[in-house]
Write a protein that holds these residues in place. Structure first.
Motif, PDB file in Angstrom:
ATOM      1  N   ASP A   1       1.763   6.186   9.489  1.00 31.96           N
ATOM      2  CA  ASP A   1       1.775   5.009   8.614  1.00 31.96           C
ATOM      3  C   ASP A   1       0.607   4.090   8.925  1.00 31.96           C
ATOM      4  OD1 ASP A   1       4.131   6.000   7.561  1.00 31.96           O
ATOM      5  OD2 ASP A   1       5.422   4.570   8.611  1.00 31.96           O
ATOM      6  N   LEU A   2       0.339   3.892  10.212  1.00 30.67           N
ATOM      7  CA  LEU A   2      -0.736   2.982  10.605  1.00 30.67           C
ATOM      8  C   LEU A   2      -2.101   3.543  10.224  1.00 30.67           C
ATOM      9  CD1 LEU A   2       0.567   1.904  14.139  1.00 30.67           C
ATOM     10  CD2 LEU A   2       0.917   0.771  11.930  1.00 30.67           C
ATOM     11  N   VAL A   3      -2.280   4.835  10.403  1.00 31.90           N
ATOM     12  CA  VAL A   3      -3.537   5.456   9.984  1.00 31.90           C
ATOM     13  C   VAL A   3      -3.675   5.390   8.471  1.00 31.90           C
ATOM     14  CG1 VAL A   3      -4.781   7.652   9.871  1.00 31.90           C
ATOM     15  CG2 VAL A   3      -3.704   6.938  12.013  1.00 31.90           C
ATOM     16  N   GLY A   4      -2.565   5.602   7.754  1.00 30.82           N
ATOM     17  CA  GLY A   4      -2.603   5.482   6.299  1.00 30.82           C
ATOM     18  C   GLY A   4      -2.974   4.081   5.846  1.00 30.82           C
ATOM     19  N   LEU A   5      -2.517   3.069   6.589  1.00 37.65           N
ATOM     20  CA  LEU A   5      -2.886   1.696   6.259  1.00 37.65           C
ATOM     21  C   LEU A   5      -4.378   1.471   6.457  1.00 37.65           C
ATOM     22  CD1 LEU A   5      -1.907  -1.077   5.356  1.00 37.65           C
ATOM     23  CD2 LEU A   5      -1.316  -1.585   7.736  1.00 37.65           C
ATOM     24  N   LEU A   6      -4.945   2.035   7.524  1.00 39.32           N
ATOM     25  CA  LEU A   6      -6.401   1.950   7.717  1.00 39.32           C
ATOM     26  C   LEU A   6      -7.129   2.621   6.557  1.00 39.32           C
ATOM     27  CD1 LEU A   6      -7.047   2.631  11.519  1.00 39.32           C
ATOM     28  CD2 LEU A   6      -6.445   0.492  10.377  1.00 39.32           C
ATOM     29  N   ASP A   7      -6.641   3.794   6.143  1.00 41.40           N
ATOM     30  CA  ASP A   7      -7.278   4.485   5.024  1.00 41.40           C
ATOM     31  C   ASP A   7      -7.225   3.631   3.760  1.00 41.40           C
ATOM     32  OD1 ASP A   7      -7.752   6.637   6.681  1.00 41.40           O
ATOM     33  OD2 ASP A   7      -6.018   7.790   5.989  1.00 41.40           O
ATOM     34  N   HIS A   8      -6.093   3.001   3.521  1.00 40.50           N
ATOM     35  CA  HIS A   8      -5.939   2.134   2.347  1.00 40.50           C
ATOM     36  C   HIS A   8      -6.944   0.985   2.372  1.00 40.50           C
ATOM     37  CE1 HIS A   8      -3.974  -0.380  -0.693  1.00 40.50           C
ATOM     38  NE2 HIS A   8      -4.026  -1.374   0.174  1.00 40.50           N
ATOM     39  N   LEU A   9      -7.195   0.457   3.572  1.00 47.25           N
ATOM     40  CA  LEU A   9      -8.110  -0.679   3.717  1.00 47.25           C
ATOM     41  C   LEU A   9      -9.564  -0.240   3.861  1.00 47.25           C
ATOM     42  CD1 LEU A   9      -5.879  -2.729   6.166  1.00 47.25           C
ATOM     43  CD2 LEU A   9      -6.431  -3.368   3.817  1.00 47.25           C
TER      44      LEU A   9
ATOM     45  N   GLY B   1      12.077  -4.836   6.564  1.00 48.15           N
ATOM     46  CA  GLY B   1      11.554  -5.866   5.673  1.00 48.15           C
ATOM     47  C   GLY B   1      11.315  -5.364   4.262  1.00 48.15           C
ATOM     48  N   LEU B   2      10.116  -5.589   3.760  1.00 45.59           N
ATOM     49  CA  LEU B   2       9.769  -5.228   2.391  1.00 45.59           C
ATOM     50  C   LEU B   2       9.208  -3.816   2.270  1.00 45.59           C
ATOM     51  CD1 LEU B   2       8.100  -8.597   1.274  1.00 45.59           C
ATOM     52  CD2 LEU B   2      10.451  -7.816   0.854  1.00 45.59           C
ATOM     53  N   THR B   3       9.131  -3.089   3.379  1.00 46.54           N
ATOM     54  CA  THR B   3       8.644  -1.713   3.364  1.00 46.54           C
ATOM     55  C   THR B   3       9.800  -0.762   3.095  1.00 46.54           C
ATOM     56  OG1 THR B   3       6.734  -2.151   4.775  1.00 46.54           O
ATOM     57  CG2 THR B   3       7.614   0.082   4.840  1.00 46.54           C
ATOM     58  N   GLU B   4       9.490   0.361   2.495  1.00 47.30           N
ATOM     59  CA  GLU B   4      10.536   1.313   2.116  1.00 47.30           C
ATOM     60  C   GLU B   4      11.254   1.894   3.335  1.00 47.30           C
ATOM     61  OE1 GLU B   4       9.150   2.859  -2.277  1.00 47.30           O
ATOM     62  OE2 GLU B   4       8.643   4.108  -0.549  1.00 47.30           O
ATOM     63  N   ARG B   5      12.487   2.378   3.070  1.00 46.90           N
ATOM     64  CA  ARG B   5      13.367   2.881   4.124  1.00 46.90           C
ATOM     65  C   ARG B   5      13.845   4.285   3.746  1.00 46.90           C
ATOM     66  NH1 ARG B   5      14.833  -1.878   2.411  1.00 46.90           N
ATOM     67  NH2 ARG B   5      16.790  -1.166   1.438  1.00 46.90           N
ATOM     68  N   PRO B   6      13.093   5.327   4.093  1.00 51.23           N
ATOM     69  CA  PRO B   6      13.560   6.686   3.780  1.00 51.23           C
ATOM     70  C   PRO B   6      14.923   6.957   4.410  1.00 51.23           C
ATOM     71  CG  PRO B   6      11.274   6.698   4.551  1.00 51.23           C
ATOM     72  CD  PRO B   6      11.794   5.320   4.787  1.00 51.23           C
ATOM     73  N   GLU B   7      15.678   7.875   3.807  1.00 45.21           N
ATOM     74  CA  GLU B   7      17.018   8.168   4.291  1.00 45.21           C
ATOM     75  C   GLU B   7      17.020   9.105   5.490  1.00 45.21           C
ATOM     76  OE1 GLU B   7      19.807   9.431   1.380  1.00 45.21           O
ATOM     77  OE2 GLU B   7      19.409   7.746   0.026  1.00 45.21           O
ATOM     78  N   ALA B   8      16.139  10.084   5.526  1.00 47.42           N
ATOM     79  CA  ALA B   8      16.177  11.098   6.579  1.00 47.42           C
ATOM     80  C   ALA B   8      15.833  10.495   7.937  1.00 47.42           C
ATOM     81  CB  ALA B   8      15.206  12.232   6.254  1.00 47.42           C
ATOM     82  N   VAL B   9      16.635  10.790   8.929  1.00 47.26           N
ATOM     83  CA  VAL B   9      16.361  10.293  10.285  1.00 47.26           C
ATOM     84  C   VAL B   9      14.999  10.782  10.763  1.00 47.26           C
ATOM     85  CG1 VAL B   9      17.105  10.405  12.697  1.00 47.26           C
ATOM     86  CG2 VAL B   9      18.803  10.092  10.887  1.00 47.26           C
ATOM     87  N   GLU B  10      14.661  12.037  10.447  1.00 47.22           N
ATOM     88  CA  GLU B  10      13.398  12.617  10.922  1.00 47.22           C
ATOM     89  C   GLU B  10      12.180  11.919  10.333  1.00 47.22           C
ATOM     90  OE1 GLU B  10      15.875  14.251   9.504  1.00 47.22           O
ATOM     91  OE2 GLU B  10      16.743  15.387  11.175  1.00 47.22           O
ATOM     92  N   ALA B  11      12.381  11.140   9.273  1.00 46.56           N
ATOM     93  CA  ALA B  11      11.273  10.410   8.656  1.00 46.56           C
ATOM     94  C   ALA B  11      10.814   9.236   9.504  1.00 46.56           C
ATOM     95  CB  ALA B  11      11.674   9.919   7.264  1.00 46.56           C
TER      96      ALA B  11
ATOM     97  N   ALA C   1       0.843  -1.184   0.000  1.00 42.37           N
ATOM     98  CA  ALA C   1       0.000   0.000   0.000  1.00 42.37           C
ATOM     99  C   ALA C   1       0.884   1.242   0.000  1.00 42.37           C
ATOM    100  CB  ALA C   1      -0.910   0.011   1.235  1.00 42.37           C
ATOM    101  N   GLN C   2       0.467   2.265  -0.750  1.00 40.92           N
ATOM    102  CA  GLN C   2       1.120   3.573  -0.666  1.00 40.92           C
ATOM    103  C   GLN C   2       0.504   4.322   0.504  1.00 40.92           C
ATOM    104  OE1 GLN C   2       3.978   2.990  -3.247  1.00 40.92           O
ATOM    105  NE2 GLN C   2       3.673   5.041  -2.391  1.00 40.92           N
ATOM    106  N   VAL C   3       1.274   4.491   1.553  1.00 40.53           N
ATOM    107  CA  VAL C   3       0.748   5.151   2.753  1.00 40.53           C
ATOM    108  C   VAL C   3       1.758   6.175   3.246  1.00 40.53           C
ATOM    109  CG1 VAL C   3      -0.555   3.091   3.429  1.00 40.53           C
ATOM    110  CG2 VAL C   3       1.695   3.458   4.401  1.00 40.53           C
ATOM    111  N   ASN C   4       1.283   7.385   3.501  1.00 42.10           N
ATOM    112  CA  ASN C   4       2.089   8.382   4.209  1.00 42.10           C
ATOM    113  C   ASN C   4       3.453   8.601   3.538  1.00 42.10           C
ATOM    114  OD1 ASN C   4       2.381  10.225   6.332  1.00 42.10           O
ATOM    115  ND2 ASN C   4       3.311   8.713   7.701  1.00 42.10           N
ATOM    116  N   GLY C   5       3.473   8.514   2.214  1.00 41.35           N
ATOM    117  CA  GLY C   5       4.693   8.802   1.478  1.00 41.35           C
ATOM    118  C   GLY C   5       5.633   7.638   1.263  1.00 41.35           C
TER     119      GLY C   5
END
Length: 320
Positions: A82-90, A63-73, A7-11
């Motif tokens: 991310d969790l709220v975005g997953l609910l929105d996706h579902l 795991g298989l989820t993306e790993r942004p470079e910025a520490v603040e991310a 799912a595309q969630v929260n960027g």
């Protein structure tokens, strides 16, 4: 494990594993460090078999989820977002969030940052801790010194390289049954109660270890994943302790009107049951259960007991 979905969630592109019928309030299982959604494999099967809709993401950086470079991310706003975005996706308004280790920190913050999206919270090993009066990293440094693992993890690239140097050894070192009871650990001399995990890893000899938790096949799943991704994503969660503390000054420090369950592990020396003693002061609807004869990796050490506790609570508080 079910096949991963995305799912595309929260960027970010998030991998998640879903099982069970899409009925009732879903339960979202949130792993800790250094883990994966795979840590919940026994719970996913049991909850789905009981008719529960269960979802377990590989969280940001894992795991298989993306790993942004910025520490603040990797701050709390992103992790809960991310969790709220997953609910929105579902297409889901609310879920029960269950978190272990770092996942527990995240799920306890979710109702404070996203009221209305959290139907219930389950903390596994990790208690709800109100905002500390000082920066947590400063507190850890003052109490335990520079070698305490959370302080050590703040150094960019250092723990990343130490953990990645021999991923098989690292995962064997972490994924062990407790070598001592809580009382035995507390009775050790101070130098043998060190929280300098990096020093323990350097001394660790896998060939002399008879406390391994995982089968060779299970261990291989973790080793393959972290050999591919490294550990920086997970370590960046730790590198936001100060940022999270600074940005939480105006958040409420109570959880009211949300059913909550705290599952404690008898022999977890990092998150001992005593840390949950005062949780009732900040949570209006709380149940607590102790899992005996378990160390830190409770859902993998005592899966049948954890499954029974979860299903009993869900059947009473969120009946199908």
């Amino acid at each position: 494990m079910p096949e991963p979905r995305y799912a595309q969630v929260n960027g970010i592109r998030m991998a998640y594993y879903e099982s069970g019928p899409r009925q009732g309030v879903p339960i979202v299982l949130c792993h800790g460090f250094p883990e994966l959604a795979y840590s919940w494999r026994r719970q996913i099967a049991a909850l789905a078999a009981a008719g529960r809709w269960v979802i377990a993401p590989d969280q940001r950086g894992y795991g298989l989820t993306e790993r942004p470079e910025a520490v603040e991310a990797y701050d709390m706003e992103h992790l809960t977002g991310d969790l709220v975005g997953l609910l929105d996706h579902l297409g889901v308004d609310q879920a029960v969030f269950c978190g272990h280790d770092w996942g527990g920190i995240v799920v306890w913050q979710a109702p404070l940052l996203h009221p209305g999206r959290v139907a219930g919270v389950v903390g596994l090993n990790t208690p709800f801790i109100p905002r500390l009066p000082i920066d947590p990293v400063a507190m850890f440094r003052n109490a335990f010194g520079e070698d305490m693992y959370i302080v050590h993890f703040q150094k960019p690239g250092v723990a990343d390289a130490e953990l990645a140097a021999d991923v098989d050894k690292t995962m064997r070192y972490f994924m062990r049954r407790p070598a001592a009871t809580q009382a035995e650990f507390a009775a050790r001399p101070a130098e043998r109660r060190s929280l300098a995990l990096q020093e323990g890893l350097a001394r660790y000899d896998p060939a002399a270890d008879d406390h391994q938790l995982l089968s060779p096949e299970e261990l291989a799943v973790f080793v393959e994943a972290f050999a591919r991704t490294g550990f920086t994503g997970g370590l960046n969660w730790y590198r936001n302790f100060t940022r999270n503390w600074e940005r939480s000054a105006d958040l409420p420090q109570r959880i009211d009107g949300v059913p909550c369950l705290m599952i404690m592990a008898e022999h977890d020396v990092v998150l001992p049951p005593s840390l949950a003693d005062r949780m009732g002061d900040q949570i209006s609807d709380l149940e607590k259960v102790l899992v005996e004869d378990s160390g830190h990796w409770t859902q993998q050490e005592q899966p049948e007991r954890v499954n029974a506790i979860l299903l009993d609570w869900l059947d009473r508080r969120f009946p199908l």
